[in-house]
Design a protein around this motif. Sequence first.
Motif, short mmCIF file in Angstrom:
data_model
loop_
_atom_site.label_atom_id
_atom_site.label_comp_id
_atom_site.label_asym_id
_atom_site.label_seq_id
_atom_site.Cartn_x
_atom_site.Cartn_y
_atom_site.Cartn_z
N GLU A 109 54.51 -11.73 -14.37
CA GLU A 109 54.20 -11.85 -13.01
C GLU A 109 55.42 -11.61 -11.89
OE1 GLU A 109 50.06 -13.95 -12.87
OE2 GLU A 109 51.56 -15.12 -13.52
N GLU A 146 55.92 -8.45 -9.26
CA GLU A 146 56.26 -8.72 -7.78
C GLU A 146 57.58 -8.28 -7.42
OE1 GLU A 146 55.91 -12.69 -6.03
OE2 GLU A 146 55.02 -13.39 -8.00
N HIS A 169 56.89 -4.18 -7.32
CA HIS A 169 56.00 -3.97 -6.17
C HIS A 169 56.88 -4.09 -5.01
CE1 HIS A 169 52.62 -3.45 -3.69
NE2 HIS A 169 53.20 -4.61 -3.05
#
Length: 320
Positions: free
Chosen positions: A78, A82, A85
């Motif tokens: 995760e 992040e 992105h």
Amino acid sequence: MSNLNTVLGPCSPSDLGVALMHEHLMIGWPGWDADAAAPAFNRKETIKLCIDHMQELKALGMRTLLDPCPIDLGRDVELMAEVAHATGVKIICATGLYKEESGATPYFKFRAQFTDVIKEMTEGFVKELTVGIGSTGVKAGVIKVASGAHKITPYEETIMRAAARAHKATGAPITTHTEDGTMGREQLDIFASEGVDLNHVIVGHSCGSADLKYHTDMLDRGAYLGFDRFGLDFLHPDRLRKAALIGLLGIGFENQIVLSHDTVWCWRGRALPVPEAALATWKPTHVFKNIIPALREAGVSNEKIDAMLVGNPRRYFEGA
């Protein structure tokens, strides 16, 4: 594989661009969570540091980064998502398990007394490649395995056989960890015995040896070699890494070598207790700022450099 998994979804190998093939946003050495006096983990600061590194690499032309952190080495997909992105860099994560002395060994050795752990490991790897990692929605894109120096233990062989079977079930390629420039040939023997086409394998940290016979034995079988620890001079000097690389490029192996550093940007628990002077060049920009110019100065063509940074990552994921 027609497409590969990045942490933000599927991607065509032809869209990868310039790639570093072995870097770590974050590592948690097994036991980190038992260090009660370690600083508290600051996720916000960790993400910012990773974004800063990624933006610097992006400015130098990098478009894709493979973080082959296995399941049992503090992997945080995760966090990778992040950072991907926020920066637009394609990040590919791994499933797989680490070497015996540093991984999830006690759990699987205990279970091996009662059940077929190769089957269980294979099921876990396939699930992370096809369904996703836990509840994150992120799918792994490669399978990572590892061996220690000078021998492959029965536990490590178990993981390699499970990786081979997961590869055959999914088409996902395999990348490995080796130490002291040893055991790459033996890793390939295990994969080949399971029917793996070796052009789906990167033998990681092969630059830990300056023995060209060791390198050509693996290259002649179709495998890729990771010259992926540039900057770690205290393990093996860059002078010898460059000499071996230039020699292999000179005899036509530019289409089977990938580049990287094996840098660790953040640590779970306490940071690595090594003096900064010993890590002066162990930075994720070192290949672009220092190694590539040195190769050019030695007469290596831009075409061969592009093959290592662009063409070979693409072909590795295509399986061609």
